[in-house]
Design an enzyme around this catalytic site. Structure first.
Site, PDB file in Angstrom:
ATOM      1  N   GLU A 122       0.853  -1.178   0.000  1.00  0.00           N
ATOM      2  CA  GLU A 122       0.000   0.000   0.000  1.00  0.00           C
ATOM      3  C   GLU A 122       0.896   1.237   0.000  1.00  0.00           C
ATOM      4  O   GLU A 122       1.856   1.269   0.769  1.00  0.00           O
ATOM      5  CB  GLU A 122      -0.904   0.030   1.243  1.00  0.00           C
ATOM      6  CG  GLU A 122      -1.910   1.162   1.173  1.00  0.00           C
ATOM      7  CD  GLU A 122      -2.893   1.192   2.354  1.00  0.00           C
ATOM      8  OE1 GLU A 122      -2.785   0.316   3.237  1.00  0.00           O
ATOM      9  OE2 GLU A 122      -3.729   2.082   2.377  1.00  0.00           O
ATOM     10  N   GLY A 262       3.730   2.413  10.774  1.00  0.00           N
ATOM     11  CA  GLY A 262       3.452   1.602  11.956  1.00  0.00           C
ATOM     12  C   GLY A 262       3.247   0.132  11.655  1.00  0.00           C
ATOM     13  O   GLY A 262       3.895  -0.736  12.238  1.00  0.00           O
ATOM     14  N   MET A 264       0.848  -2.803   8.721  1.00  0.00           N
ATOM     15  CA  MET A 264       0.088  -2.924   7.483  1.00  0.00           C
ATOM     16  C   MET A 264      -0.854  -4.120   7.564  1.00  0.00           C
ATOM     17  O   MET A 264      -0.458  -5.220   7.945  1.00  0.00           O
ATOM     18  CB  MET A 264       1.061  -3.055   6.310  1.00  0.00           C
ATOM     19  CG  MET A 264       0.406  -3.249   4.966  1.00  0.00           C
ATOM     20  SD  MET A 264      -0.600  -1.802   4.501  1.00  0.00           S
ATOM     21  CE  MET A 264      -1.841  -2.607   3.514  1.00  0.00           C
ATOM     22  N   HIS A 298      -5.995  -1.783  15.483  1.00  0.00           N
ATOM     23  CA  HIS A 298      -6.247  -1.054  14.228  1.00  0.00           C
ATOM     24  C   HIS A 298      -6.113  -1.980  13.015  1.00  0.00           C
ATOM     25  O   HIS A 298      -7.006  -2.041  12.168  1.00  0.00           O
ATOM     26  CB  HIS A 298      -5.276   0.130  14.127  1.00  0.00           C
ATOM     27  CG  HIS A 298      -5.454   0.957  12.893  1.00  0.00           C
ATOM     28  ND1 HIS A 298      -6.205   2.104  12.869  1.00  0.00           N
ATOM     29  CD2 HIS A 298      -4.999   0.794  11.632  1.00  0.00           C
ATOM     30  CE1 HIS A 298      -6.201   2.612  11.649  1.00  0.00           C
ATOM     31  NE2 HIS A 298      -5.470   1.834  10.874  1.00  0.00           N
ATOM     32  N   GLU A 299      -5.009  -2.691  12.949  1.00  0.00           N
ATOM     33  CA  GLU A 299      -4.792  -3.547  11.766  1.00  0.00           C
ATOM     34  C   GLU A 299      -5.808  -4.685  11.739  1.00  0.00           C
ATOM     35  O   GLU A 299      -6.306  -5.063  10.691  1.00  0.00           O
ATOM     36  CB  GLU A 299      -3.359  -4.099  11.730  1.00  0.00           C
ATOM     37  CG  GLU A 299      -2.248  -3.049  11.819  1.00  0.00           C
ATOM     38  CD  GLU A 299      -2.407  -1.863  10.880  1.00  0.00           C
ATOM     39  OE1 GLU A 299      -2.980  -2.029   9.786  1.00  0.00           O
ATOM     40  OE2 GLU A 299      -1.960  -0.754  11.255  1.00  0.00           O
ATOM     41  N   HIS A 302      -9.134  -3.539  10.399  1.00  0.00           N
ATOM     42  CA  HIS A 302      -9.144  -3.360   8.942  1.00  0.00           C
ATOM     43  C   HIS A 302      -9.665  -4.608   8.221  1.00  0.00           C
ATOM     44  O   HIS A 302     -10.073  -4.515   7.066  1.00  0.00           O
ATOM     45  CB  HIS A 302      -7.722  -3.096   8.428  1.00  0.00           C
ATOM     46  CG  HIS A 302      -7.363  -1.645   8.325  1.00  0.00           C
ATOM     47  ND1 HIS A 302      -8.192  -0.692   7.772  1.00  0.00           N
ATOM     48  CD2 HIS A 302      -6.226  -0.972   8.681  1.00  0.00           C
ATOM     49  CE1 HIS A 302      -7.599   0.490   7.796  1.00  0.00           C
ATOM     50  NE2 HIS A 302      -6.412   0.351   8.348  1.00  0.00           N
ATOM     51  N   GLU A 321      -9.566   4.365   6.541  1.00  0.00           N
ATOM     52  CA  GLU A 321      -8.663   4.801   7.616  1.00  0.00           C
ATOM     53  C   GLU A 321      -9.389   5.592   8.708  1.00  0.00           C
ATOM     54  O   GLU A 321      -9.199   5.331   9.894  1.00  0.00           O
ATOM     55  CB  GLU A 321      -7.481   5.591   7.054  1.00  0.00           C
ATOM     56  CG  GLU A 321      -6.537   4.758   6.177  1.00  0.00           C
ATOM     57  CD  GLU A 321      -5.980   3.516   6.866  1.00  0.00           C
ATOM     58  OE1 GLU A 321      -6.086   3.393   8.106  1.00  0.00           O
ATOM     59  OE2 GLU A 321      -5.448   2.634   6.140  1.00  0.00           O
TER      60      GLU A 321
HETATM   61  N1  B3K Z   1      -2.839   1.050   5.725  1.00  0.00           N
HETATM   62  C1  B3K Z   1      -1.510   1.200   6.252  1.00  0.00           C
HETATM   63  C2  B3K Z   1      -0.821   2.439   5.804  1.00  0.00           C
HETATM   64  C3  B3K Z   1      -0.149   2.339   4.498  1.00  0.00           C
HETATM   65  C4  B3K Z   1       0.707   3.577   4.244  1.00  0.00           C
HETATM   66  C5  B3K Z   1       1.294   3.600   2.890  1.00  0.00           C
HETATM   67  N2  B3K Z   1       2.192   4.714   2.722  1.00  0.00           N
HETATM   68  C6  B3K Z   1      -1.495   1.132   7.729  1.00  0.00           C
HETATM   69  C7  B3K Z   1      -2.761   1.470   8.416  1.00  0.00           C
HETATM   70  O1  B3K Z   1      -3.291   2.551   8.327  1.00  0.00           O
HETATM   71  O2  B3K Z   1      -3.295   0.603   9.037  1.00  0.00           O
HETATM   72 ZN    ZN Z   2      -5.202   1.912   8.885  1.00  0.00          ZN
END
Ligand code: B3K
Ligand code: ZN
Length: 868
Positions: A122, A262, A264, A298-299, A302, A321
């Site tokens: 990403e 942080g 992914m 958080h992850e 998602h 996000e």
């Molecule tokens: N979705 C990723 C962030 C990706 C950043 C790319 N430059 C982490 C997060 O927000 O959970």
């Molecule tokens: Zn995120």
């Protein structure tokens, strides 16, 4: 810039893809510098057209292209693309290419983190692995076969379920993975390496067993337990609060040392910055524990908000996000202190997010124009995006909000959706008209709510007049009125709450502010009340109400909304800082108002208040947040006034700080919210004691600490208070922890944010430290990032040497890691509130950077806007 100017992409130009890819079979032969990839896709034309198939690809060595098994030369390679002009309606496309992971210092695509291979796709990293339709609205079923040396890489991981594995004659082995869920390429992941693995399992609410595996560097197994607990807590929370269950048989998390941000959320295989996985009592602070919990949550969250339902295009990033930050904030608040969590979110909003909204990179939470997508993983998209979701939650209430979320997820499951889709589901489920509310998605800048009031004793009516105004931003001069939920309460001057009555009916605390000007007349108000405005920070706005110090002192004491108690103290502090700046400019001595002193004393003596909240109430805002109070200010004066105020509070309340310190010692180290709160308060007190020169307590705490929170609390107090003992502590700490990068980052950070004119030369010296390296983003952030963002006084030195340091670092990172460079740049482009002398120093550095022969798109986008 030597080449042509980078292209701007516009949200309004969105077109559905000309082709779909239904399946992608990857075969990856891992070698450090020559990894070979075979990518077989089933491609299908979308609609009736003769458009070519245009695949994205960067830094790839193309070996061959085949259509339905026949090699073809009917293609063109452009900058960043592979164009196939004539392709069948449906066909199998085979691409063979080569990449060099060992040379990948940008940490995008497939790269080496120490001895391991890992990926970050990403936003647009997959195109650095193979040619593909690298856009989030193309969802394919992935299967991945990884082959690598069996000794060096015993673990070969990818998304989904493991469906096969085998050993080859040449010392290599392979593993086959199959992900049953269609996904965009940005959620692809691959990891290969040798790890210690913490294994556990989780039974979902419907009774399915899920294997949980956390992969960490060898020797770190004992530091993975908290991440595992946090993962299980996240899974349970999402079931209980949102009725959402995990969907694969396995959930893997890998901790790596080299990572641009942080973590992914790759499907079934999260890759994490080790900083947000590893924690043990010796090496992690209480805040580190909370951060691990938050980021793991958080992850994990998602998986539904981001993976099962993804974004149609990158302009919709806040769809996943903002919503997922809201979910992680709620998770942390349900598990810990809601008020303290709220305060820390608000500090971020009022400090760096408001600054972003007022700077050259101001953009709506759903941006309209982008050059480099990585530049839009911002506080606006994330934190303000979460505030927008929170306002929806406030307007709809928990039940209707959850119904809206469920409708959105059910309606768009397996699809790529838009912010409009989300709001439509919320509106439908709740029956609320959200037309005006939707403006929050398209409008940048921080609205100012100006509130004035009037009390009529004869009719017992109390009128609040509310005016909203959003100042113009660089990219958007015209602003429209927004739908702002304004949460209010009224108190009598004795501190009794007044029940709210509007139009002859009992009223809700949340007022719907929809117009530029609006009045609300409260009836049956027995006497002139004190209003508590914007309870819980009910909207991401600046509030302007002429509170007297007495009113603020009252709210700090009696407000039933704890956030208001904290906020009242903040406003008292802000008023004091404004006043003292004026005095300083008139060469007069600063003052410490009685009201502020009393509030601090009452807070210290309050036995009923949560200690963590106390610690927050007794903490002064940082210099960057104070800067947001002024149109323009001298940063040195602000830092001086802030320091004088802290010193006065330290000296005037010495016995109370001593007592608080002694009362909150924790006999043994336990990680629970109760003890964390004690330590937070104790270390806040120690900070003030250090300012009063209490070297003895500070040194004793350092020498006897049995945990990282207390060691660092003491060292921070010593450094900030410039106590002599700091030198001994710093060198002791370095000796003890020099092998542990994550721990030593605290040591870098502390020295970078130390007061005093020699800090800059200290930072330069630390750049030569054997453990420092510009190639590791964590080290860069801990030393350079902390200095430039966290030490405004020294960074903005009038001799310009702070700016020189950052410029030098940016020149190097522009080549090796543009994403990290672009994040570091922030304090150099947000100069609007600084004095003219500093602004012109900064402009000259920006011009120097602008002239770089190979300026990255990341830096170009920001610098060109700043100089515009
Ligand atoms: N979705 C990723 C962030 C990706 C950043 C790319 N430059 C982490 C997060 O927000 O959970
Ligand atoms: Zn995120």
């Amino acid at each position: 810039m030597s080449q042509s100017q980078p292209q701007v992409q516009y949200r309004d130009d969105y077109q559905p893809p000309h082709y779909w890819i239904d399946t992608l079979d990857l075969d990856i032969q891992l070698h450090d510098s020559t990894t070979e990839i075979v990518a077989i896709s089933r491609v299908r034309r979308n609609g009736d057209h003769n458009e070519p198939l245009v695949l994205d690809g960067e830094q790839l060595e193309l070996l061959s292209v085949s259509i339905n098994g026949l090699e073809t030369t009917q293609f063109e390679q452009g900058a960043g693309s592979l164009v196939l002009p004539q392709v069948p309606q449906e066909f199998v496309l085979t691409i063979r290419n080569r990449i060099n992971p060992a040379a990948n210092t940008a940490l995008e695509g497939l790269y080496k983190s120490g001895a391991a291979f890992c990926t970050q796709c990403e936003a647009q990293g997959f195109r650095r692995i193979t040619y593909y339709l690298d856009r989030p609205d193309v969802l394919a079923r992935f299967s991945t076969r990884i082959t690598a040396d069996a000794n060096a890489y015993p673990y070969l991981l990818s998304n989904g379920n493991r469906t096969g594995q085998g050993v080859l004659d040449d010392g290599r082995h392979w593993v086959q993975w199959q992900d049953p869920f269609p996904k965009p390429a940005y959620l692809f992941a691959l990891v290969a390496g040798d790890f210690d693995v913490l294994r556990d399992s989780y039974t979902t609410q419907s009774g399915r067993d899920v294997s949980l595996e956390i992969f960490v560097d060898k020797g770190n197994l004992h530091r993975a337990g908290h991440a595992m607990d946090s993962l299980k807590a996240s899974m349970r929370w999402d079931e209980q609060r949102c009725n959402l269950e995990y969907d694969l048989d396995i959930y893997m998390i890998v901790a790596v040392d080299f990572f641009n941000m942080g973590a992914m959320e790759n499907k079934g295989l999260n890759v994490f910055n080790a900083k947000f996985v590893l924690a043990d009592t010796q090496t992690a602070t209480d805040n580190d524990y909370l951060d691990v919990e938050r980021v793991i949550g958080h992850e994990y969250f998602h998986n539904w908000t981001g993976n099962r339902v993804t974004c149609r295009d990158w302009f919709q990033l806040s769809l996943k996000e903002g919503l997922t930050v809201f979910r992680d904030q709620e998770f942390s608040s349900d598990l810990g202190s809601r008020t303290v969590n709220r305060i820390s979110n608000v500090r971020i909003m009022r400090g760096p997010q408001f600054a972003e909204d007022a700077g050259p990179m101001a953009h709506p939470i759903r941006p309209d124009a982008v050059i480099e997508m990585n530049n839009f993983y911002t506080l606006t998209v994330y934190e303000k995006g979460s505030e927008v979701i929170r306002m929806l939650h406030t307007l709809l209430g928990e039940q209707a909000f959850q119904a809206g979320l469920a409708l959105y997820l059910q309606r768009h499951d397996g699809q790529a959706a838009t912010c409009d889709d989300f709001v439509a589901a919320m509106s439908e489920a709740s029956g609320r008209d959200l037309t005006r509310f939707k403006r929050w998605y398209g409008q940048s800048g921080t609205p100012v709510l100006t509130v004035r009031d009037e009390y009529d004793a004869a009719s017992q009516c109390y009128t609040l007049s509310v005016h909203q105004h959003t100042p113009p931003t660089r990219e958007q001069p015209e602003k429209l009125p927004l739908h702002i939920p304004l949460s209010v309460a009224l108190y009598t001057e004795q501190g009794e709450p007044v029940s709210l009555q509007l139009d002859g009916k009992p009223a809700n605390a949340v007022l719907d502010v929809l117009e530029s000007e609006q009045t609300f007349v409260f009836e049956q108000v027995p006497s002139r009340p004190v209003p508590a405005l914007l309870q819980g920070f009910s909207a991401p706005v600046k509030l302007d109400y002429p509170y007297t110090d007495e009113q603020l002192a009252l709210l700090a004491r009696v407000s039933l909304d704890e956030f208001i108690r904290w906020d009242a103290v903040q406003m008292l502090i802000n008023n004091t800082v404004r006043h003292n700046i004026t005095l300083l400019q008139r060469h007069q001595a600063p003052v410490l108002p009685r009201s502020l002193l009393d509030v601090f004393r009452c807070t210290l003596e309050d036995t009923g208040m949560d200690r963590a909240l106390k610690a927050e109430m007794l903490t002064l805002p940082d210099v960057n947040s104070l800067l947001e109070l002024f149109e323009q200010a001298d940063i040195e004066q602000l830092a001086r006034v802030r320091h004088q105020l802290a010193q006065e509070l330290a000296d005037s309340l010495l016995p109370a700080w001593q007592q608080t310190y002694e009362d909150n010692l924790t006999p043994e180290y336990r990680i629970d919210h109760h003890d964390m709160a004690r330590r937070a308060l104790k270390n806040t007190a120690l900070g003030y004691l250090a300012l009063s020169g209490d070297e003895q307590r500070v040194a004793a705490q350092y020498d006897h600490a049995d945990n990282m929170t207390d060691s660092l609390g003491a060292m921070r107090a010593a450094v900030r208070g410039e106590l002599d003992c700091r030198h001994r502590m710093l060198s002791d700490f370095e000796q003890k922890w020099r092998e542990d990068g994550l721990v030593l980052d605290n040591w870098f950070r502390l020295q970078a944010t130390a007061p005093g004119a020699d800090t800059l030369s200290q930072v330069r010296e630390l750049m030569q430290h054997p453990t420092f390296s510009l190639s590791n983003p964590n080290r860069v952030r801990a030393l350079i990032g902390a200095f430039c963002q966290g030490n405004p006084e020294q960074f903005h030195r009038l001799d310009g040497t702070g700016y020189d340091l950052l410029t030098e670092v940016l020149i190097q990172l522009n080549d090796s890691n543009p994403q990290v460079a672009s994040r570091l740049l922030t304090p150099l482009i947000q100069f609007g509130r600084l004095d003219d002398a500093r602004q012109s120093l900064i402009r000259s550095r920006l011009q120097q950077l602008m002239g770089l022969p190979d300026l990255s798109r990341d830096l170009f986008e920001k610098i060109s806007k700043a100089l515009d």
